[in-house]
Structures are given as structure tokens and as C-alpha cells.
Design an enzyme around this catalytic site. Sequence first.
Site, mmCIF file in Angstrom:
data_model
loop_
_atom_site.group_PDB
_atom_site.id
_atom_site.type_symbol
_atom_site.label_atom_id
_atom_site.label_comp_id
_atom_site.label_asym_id
_atom_site.label_seq_id
_atom_site.Cartn_x
_atom_site.Cartn_y
_atom_site.Cartn_z
ATOM 1 N N ASN A 9 -8.968 -7.641 -2.571
ATOM 2 C CA ASN A 9 -8.681 -7.012 -1.277
ATOM 3 C C ASN A 9 -8.151 -5.608 -1.551
ATOM 4 O O ASN A 9 -7.027 -5.448 -2.013
ATOM 5 C CB ASN A 9 -7.635 -7.862 -0.545
ATOM 6 C CG ASN A 9 -7.152 -7.211 0.728
ATOM 7 O OD1 ASN A 9 -7.757 -6.258 1.226
ATOM 8 N ND2 ASN A 9 -6.057 -7.736 1.277
ATOM 9 N N TRP A 10 -8.986 -4.611 -1.280
ATOM 10 C CA TRP A 10 -8.605 -3.233 -1.606
ATOM 11 C C TRP A 10 -7.682 -2.632 -0.555
ATOM 12 O O TRP A 10 -7.199 -1.501 -0.729
ATOM 13 C CB TRP A 10 -9.861 -2.368 -1.786
ATOM 14 C CG TRP A 10 -10.707 -2.753 -2.963
ATOM 15 C CD1 TRP A 10 -10.418 -3.730 -3.884
ATOM 16 C CD2 TRP A 10 -11.961 -2.187 -3.348
ATOM 17 N NE1 TRP A 10 -11.438 -3.796 -4.823
ATOM 18 C CE2 TRP A 10 -12.391 -2.856 -4.524
ATOM 19 C CE3 TRP A 10 -12.779 -1.178 -2.823
ATOM 20 C CZ2 TRP A 10 -13.586 -2.542 -5.173
ATOM 21 C CZ3 TRP A 10 -13.963 -0.872 -3.471
ATOM 22 C CH2 TRP A 10 -14.362 -1.555 -4.636
ATOM 23 N N LYS A 11 -7.477 -3.324 0.545
ATOM 24 C CA LYS A 11 -6.582 -2.850 1.627
ATOM 25 C C LYS A 11 -6.944 -1.424 2.022
ATOM 26 O O LYS A 11 -8.107 -1.030 1.925
ATOM 27 C CB LYS A 11 -5.120 -2.973 1.198
ATOM 28 C CG LYS A 11 -4.783 -4.346 0.608
ATOM 29 C CD LYS A 11 -3.321 -4.589 0.472
ATOM 30 C CE LYS A 11 -3.085 -5.916 -0.218
ATOM 31 N NZ LYS A 11 -1.721 -6.351 -0.199
ATOM 32 N N HIS A 94 -4.914 -12.040 7.238
ATOM 33 C CA HIS A 94 -4.035 -11.559 6.164
ATOM 34 C C HIS A 94 -2.635 -11.323 6.731
ATOM 35 O O HIS A 94 -2.473 -10.881 7.870
ATOM 36 C CB HIS A 94 -4.600 -10.272 5.562
ATOM 37 C CG HIS A 94 -3.914 -9.892 4.295
ATOM 38 N ND1 HIS A 94 -2.694 -9.254 4.289
ATOM 39 C CD2 HIS A 94 -4.256 -10.093 2.999
ATOM 40 C CE1 HIS A 94 -2.322 -9.078 3.018
ATOM 41 N NE2 HIS A 94 -3.252 -9.575 2.229
ATOM 42 N N GLU A 96 -0.560 -9.050 6.334
ATOM 43 C CA GLU A 96 -0.303 -7.679 6.814
ATOM 44 C C GLU A 96 -0.880 -7.495 8.207
ATOM 45 O O GLU A 96 -0.308 -6.773 9.032
ATOM 46 C CB GLU A 96 -0.881 -6.663 5.815
ATOM 47 C CG GLU A 96 -0.053 -6.643 4.533
ATOM 48 C CD GLU A 96 -0.827 -6.264 3.279
ATOM 49 O OE1 GLU A 96 -1.949 -5.744 3.384
ATOM 50 O OE2 GLU A 96 -0.288 -6.507 2.184
ATOM 51 N N GLU A 166 -1.330 -17.553 0.858
ATOM 52 C CA GLU A 166 -0.660 -16.349 0.366
ATOM 53 C C GLU A 166 0.784 -16.327 0.880
ATOM 54 O O GLU A 166 1.037 -15.866 1.996
ATOM 55 C CB GLU A 166 -1.386 -15.102 0.873
ATOM 56 C CG GLU A 166 -2.809 -14.991 0.413
ATOM 57 C CD GLU A 166 -3.269 -13.546 0.371
ATOM 58 O OE1 GLU A 166 -3.562 -13.055 -0.717
ATOM 59 O OE2 GLU A 166 -3.285 -12.899 1.431
ATOM 60 N N GLY A 172 2.367 -8.340 -3.052
ATOM 61 C CA GLY A 172 2.723 -6.968 -3.393
ATOM 62 C C GLY A 172 4.158 -6.814 -3.869
ATOM 63 O O GLY A 172 4.659 -5.706 -3.989
ATOM 64 N N SER A 212 0.542 -11.433 -5.959
ATOM 65 C CA SER A 212 0.907 -10.895 -7.270
ATOM 66 C C SER A 212 0.219 -11.599 -8.434
ATOM 67 O O SER A 212 0.823 -11.795 -9.490
ATOM 68 C CB SER A 212 2.437 -10.891 -7.439
ATOM 69 O OG SER A 212 3.033 -10.067 -6.449
ATOM 70 N N GLY A 233 -4.705 -8.439 -4.601
ATOM 71 C CA GLY A 233 -4.464 -7.126 -4.000
ATOM 72 C C GLY A 233 -4.369 -6.059 -5.077
ATOM 73 O O GLY A 233 -5.367 -5.523 -5.553
ATOM 74 N N GLY A 234 -3.147 -5.720 -5.481
ATOM 75 C CA GLY A 234 -2.903 -4.613 -6.407
ATOM 76 C C GLY A 234 -3.779 -4.640 -7.654
ATOM 77 O O GLY A 234 -4.360 -3.610 -8.042
HETATM 78 C C1 PEP Z 1 -3.081 -9.612 -0.964
HETATM 79 O O1 PEP Z 1 -2.863 -8.591 -0.354
HETATM 80 O O2 PEP Z 1 -3.866 -10.464 -0.500
HETATM 81 C C2 PEP Z 1 -2.401 -9.817 -2.236
HETATM 82 C C3 PEP Z 1 -2.425 -11.003 -2.761
HETATM 83 O O3 PEP Z 1 -1.772 -8.707 -2.790
HETATM 84 P P1 PEP Z 1 -1.090 -8.630 -4.247
HETATM 85 O O4 PEP Z 1 -2.047 -9.266 -5.220
HETATM 86 O O5 PEP Z 1 -0.905 -7.173 -4.506
HETATM 87 O O6 PEP Z 1 0.187 -9.382 -4.156
#
Ligand code: PEP
Length: 249
Positions: A9-11, A94, A96, A166, A172, A212, A233-234
Site C-alpha cells: 500500500n503506497w498510500k 484502511h 487511515e 491491521e 506505521g 510494521s 505500508g512503509g
Molecule cells: C498499512 O498502511 O496498511 C501498513 C500496514 O503500514 P505499515 O506497514 O507502514 O505499518
Amino acid sequence: MRKNIVAGNWKMNNDLAQTETLITALQGQTKTSNAEVMVAPTFTNLWHAFQSLRESDIEVVAQNMHFAENGAYTGEISASMLKSIGVKTVILGHSERRAYFNETDESLAKKVDAALANDMRVIFCFGEELADRKAGNEEAVVGSQIKNALFHLGAEAFKNIVLAYEPVWAIGTGETASPEQAQDMHAFIRKTLSDKYGNDLADSVSILYGGSVKPANAQEIFSKPDVDGGLIGGAALKAEDFYAIVNAF
Ligand code: PEP
């Protein structure tokens, strides 16, 4: 047999040039696992990413969509618009989107219906906040998120549903659920599905963990029997890290 999936997920990251750079780097990686690989660029880069990756085994997916087909919803994108550029999978719910854009189980149920009506696959995200976990309410919260948004669906619909657990406190933050915490929750999610739809269906649905996930912890998390992959994500913003996770199966 359910599938292993790793989705990036590049957000709201990467303009067009950065998207091209990341795609080129992804194309230079080698997949040694059986995981299905997906990446979710921003709306403005979806078409370009789709064109660049159409010959590859990386699926380009969307981060969100609206529930209406079309109309006076300024700034929104519909399922049929995504489909018209070749996108067949959408991430919905998600944390967010829930936190910053007021998405609720009720509005997400409508989005899920719209995606499925357009023959799209849904990666449906949910998870508890830190306060819920501290209070020991994580299963109650997760159970109700799943029931409220998905349990109006018939069993057939679950062929096109992937679940993504999640925990909000792990997204994050650098803090990951322990492999045992992830496994316990994934087993609870599968039981919740089984109680409503039976064992065969529950066994067939892929449940991803997100929060994470990094090259250093992916293998241990993915080794758990009810963890079928990750929403990343990251670490999805660096091709080498992302493929280290893809290849952690
Ligand atoms: C996400 O945004 O779905 C996520 C899991 O982010 P991260 O891996 O950065 O925690």
C-alpha cells in the site's frame, strides 16, 4: 487452497516520476515464493502503473473507491472507472480512511457491495485501536467490524474477499503485533467466518496481517498457520525490502 498474498500500500506517496522509479526497481527483483504480489499506487498513477506492469506478475490495485456508480461526488472514483483502466482489486476500510475520512462499517458495506457488483476483488481492512487492546476488547471490536461490513453477503461473495487484519497501534508505528498475537487474532477471525458460513468457506479466505511488517519480522509472522500474507505500508516503498517480504514465505 487459499492464496498467499503480499500487497504493498503506497498510500499518498510517489509522484509519477517516483512511481516509475519504484516500478523499475520492482521489475528488477526476483520472486522465489508462491505469493501473489500486488501494489496500490495513488489514483493519479494507477493507469501508468497498470500499463507498466501489465506483462508482469504484479497486480496493480486501488487504495479506495466510492460506493456510487457515478454522479455528483466531487473528487471521488467509482468501481467501474477503476475497472475501465484494468484495475480489478480494491483496498477498502484502511484504518487511515476510517480515522481521517469518517469511513464507517455502514459506508464500507456499501463500498464492498459496489465493488463486488462490478466483479472486483476486495481487500477488506479492519483492526482494533490500542485502547481496545488494553481493555481486552480486541476480539469484540474486530468481530463487529467484520459482521457489520460483510455478514450481509452470501457465501459466494467471499471468493472475491481477502481480509486484512491491521491493528491500528501497529500501523506505521514500528510496533508489530507479535506473531502469536497475529495468529490468535487470525484464528479468531477464521472462527468468526466459520460460525457464520462454515469451515470450508473459512478455510478458503486469505487473511493478511498488516502493521510494521519488515524484512526482519516477515518470516516469523508468515510462518503462523492462519497468516496468509501481509498488507505492507512503509516497507513497500523500497523494492528490495518489499521483495524480501514477498520472498519470506
Ligand atoms: C498499512 O498502511 O496498511 C501498513 C500496514 O503500514 P505499515 O506497514 O507502514 O505499518
